[in-house]
Design an enzyme around this catalytic site. Structure first.
Site, mmCIF file in Angstrom:
data_model
loop_
_atom_site.group_PDB
_atom_site.id
_atom_site.type_symbol
_atom_site.label_atom_id
_atom_site.label_comp_id
_atom_site.label_asym_id
_atom_site.label_seq_id
_atom_site.Cartn_x
_atom_site.Cartn_y
_atom_site.Cartn_z
ATOM 1 N N CYS A 28 26.301 -1.769 70.484
ATOM 2 C CA CYS A 28 27.763 -1.590 69.873
ATOM 3 C C CYS A 28 29.271 -0.962 70.091
ATOM 4 O O CYS A 28 30.044 -1.822 70.108
ATOM 5 C CB CYS A 28 27.232 -0.779 68.425
ATOM 6 S SG CYS A 28 28.165 -0.473 67.325
ATOM 7 N N CYS A 69 28.738 4.594 69.066
ATOM 8 C CA CYS A 69 28.759 5.515 69.113
ATOM 9 C C CYS A 69 28.513 5.364 70.153
ATOM 10 O O CYS A 69 28.836 5.080 71.028
ATOM 11 C CB CYS A 69 27.534 6.067 68.481
ATOM 12 S SG CYS A 69 27.177 5.659 66.598
ATOM 13 N N CYS A 127 42.821 14.784 64.364
ATOM 14 C CA CYS A 127 42.567 14.633 65.387
ATOM 15 C C CYS A 127 42.130 13.947 66.623
ATOM 16 O O CYS A 127 41.891 13.067 66.456
ATOM 17 C CB CYS A 127 42.028 12.776 63.747
ATOM 18 S SG CYS A 127 43.426 12.091 63.459
#
Ligand code: SAH
Length: 460
Positions: free
Chosen positions: A84, A87, A415
């Protein structure tokens, strides 16, 4: 001095010891001073690595097997972790994740802003760093005539097979995605296909207010019409009473952008509600709302502390979204002005001020870098400016406007440590001093880093 040739060749297998981590969390090991970046390797580990790319000054490798294992290596709980790519840090103990994030901020300040002595505090982490996300946006596809949902495999548009849960996602959202897919499939609604630009359902978005338990479902389709709309809506809200809002968005473009222009409420409210601290927020489909509310509380508390308000101050909140930080600040300030580029977010911000009976906050739609110089020309002189820009950081014009307005304090919520450091250098050169920086872990298991900086005007 002529650079030496890289000491490794593509496809070569080597033994490597790792010393460090990149800002994406990959391990860094050196061969005769030449750095190789190897995803999923940890500092202190020794491993066999296959060299897969050789650039002039650095290369990339693939981890084959680890012979000396770091005590910080943990078993990733997700079955599709490597496939994926959503993460990046599940193989790393949470303690090391937090330390790594603190170090990334420290390094960015030192290397980019040349700030050696600014205190960067230990990252504020979560007690349980899983299942924290309140929002999911997931692509819909078809396999063997059935609807499927799942994240795209890393660097592809191939939906991961059999992915029925995401370990950083709120379980309610997982279940809602599954429900929409199952019902839509039974009703014969087709999935959008990128290859031939046909079919209906492109994405399902689900957002849940973790404090209120209210859920919004957004169905994004290529077609203007959502077939079997009535049946789908009825079954969803009758089966799942936590659903308070079902929204339809149409995106006809061939694009990676998820949302199209037109949004229509199909059933229920335009908003779902959630609370952070003692403020209640109305959140509509297209508005930005922090994905991890308990950590957001820590973030905003820190921002509020750094703003040092006594009740007499005029405050600007640039990049204000739905007014979350503005309303926190308004409780302790004389007046707050918020500015934000998305019109829907500003209408939410106004709604939120009303909802909380806050009368000293005004909100404006516009580009912060244009509105701030305009406010300055109008004679607005804020005591405190809070900025919370997207990853690319503050626009140069906005930084100049801040320096011209000469507020006593600036609170920078960031961020992206690299653009934070770049902008801190500009503010330092403009007569400001960075006092301290607090990283807050808003995105456990991923490489994303959030931090708040306290910046004050240097005495004249
Ligand atoms: N402070 C808010 C939102 C932060 S996210 C919160 O904590 O919830 C950054 C916000 O900046 C987004 O809402 C985005 O729409 C907005 N934005 C992006 N570019 C902008 C610009 N040039 N001017 C004003 N707002 C912008």
């Amino acid at each position: 001095m002529a650079k030496q040739k890289p000491p490794v060749k593509k496809n070569q297998t080597i033994e490597l010891t790792f010393q460090d981590l990149t800002h994406e969390g990959a391990g860094v090991g050196k061969v005769d001073g030449y750095p190789l970046f190897v995803p999923y390797a940890l500092p202190g580990e020794k491993a066999k690595v296959k060299v897969i790319k050789v650039n002039k000054n650095f290369g990339f490798g693939k981890l084959l097997n680890v012979s000396e294992v770091s005590p910080d290596r943990v078993e990733p709980p997700c079955d599709v972790y490597i496939q994926c790519g959503g993460c990046q840090l599940q193989h790393m103990s949470y303690d090391l994740q937090l330390k790594m994030k603190q170090n990334q901020v420290k390094n960015a300040l030192r290397k980019i802003a040349h700030l050696e002595n600014v205190p960067v505090h230990p990252t504020i982490g979560m007690n349980d760093p899983w299942r924290y996300r309140n929002k999911v946006q997931i692509p819909v596809g078809e396999r063997d005539g059935e609807l499927i949902t799942g994240f795209y495999q890393k660097r592809s548009h191939h939906i991961i097979e059999g992915m029925d849960t995401c370990v950083i996602q709120d379980e309610v959202n997982d279940r809602m995605v599954e429900a929409v897919r199952r019902i839509a499939d039974r009703l014969g609604i087709t999935a959008y296909s990128e290859e031939n630009d046909k079919g209906v359902l492109r994405h399902i978005m689900v957002r849940t207010g973790q404090q209120t338990g209210e859920t919004m479902i957004v169905l994004i389709t290529r077609t203007e019409k959502l077939p079997k709309q009535e049946e789908l809506i009825k079954e969803l809200h009758e089966t799942y009473p936590q659903i308070k809002s079902i929204v339809h968005n149409v995106n006809k473009e061939k694009t990676n952008v998820i949302f199209g222009k037109n949004t229509k409420v199909l059933w229920g409210n335009k908003y779902i509600y959630d609370t952070i601290g003692d403020i209640k927020f109305a959140i509509s489909a297209k508005s930005f709302y922090q994905v991890n509310p308990p950590q957001t509380k820590h973030l905003y508390d820190t921002a509020l502390e750094y703003a040092s308000l006594t009740g007499t101050e005029t405050v600007i909140d640039a990049y204000c979204g739905i007014g979350t930080i503005s309303l926190f600040l308004a409780q302790k300030a004389k007046k707050v002005y918020g500015v934000e580029i998305v019109p829907e977010a500003i209408s939410d911000a106004k709604e939120n001020a009303k909802l909380n009976k806050i009368e000293n906050a005004d909100f404006y739609v516009g580009e912060a870098e244009k509105v701030m110089p305009w406010w300055n020309a109008q004679g607005l002189r804020p005591d405190v400016i809070v900025v919370d820009p997207p990853r690319k950081g503050c626009d140069e014009d906005l930084l100049q406007a801040m320096v011209t307005m000469q507020p006593e304090r600036i609170v920078y919520v960031s961020c992206n440590p690299s653009t934070l450091a770049r902008d801190l250098r500009i503010l330092e050169d403009g007569g400001y001093e960075t006092k301290q920086v607090q990283p807050v872990d808003m995105f456990p298991q991923t490489g994303h880093i959030e931090a708040v900086a306290e910046i004050v005007k240097k005495p004249d």
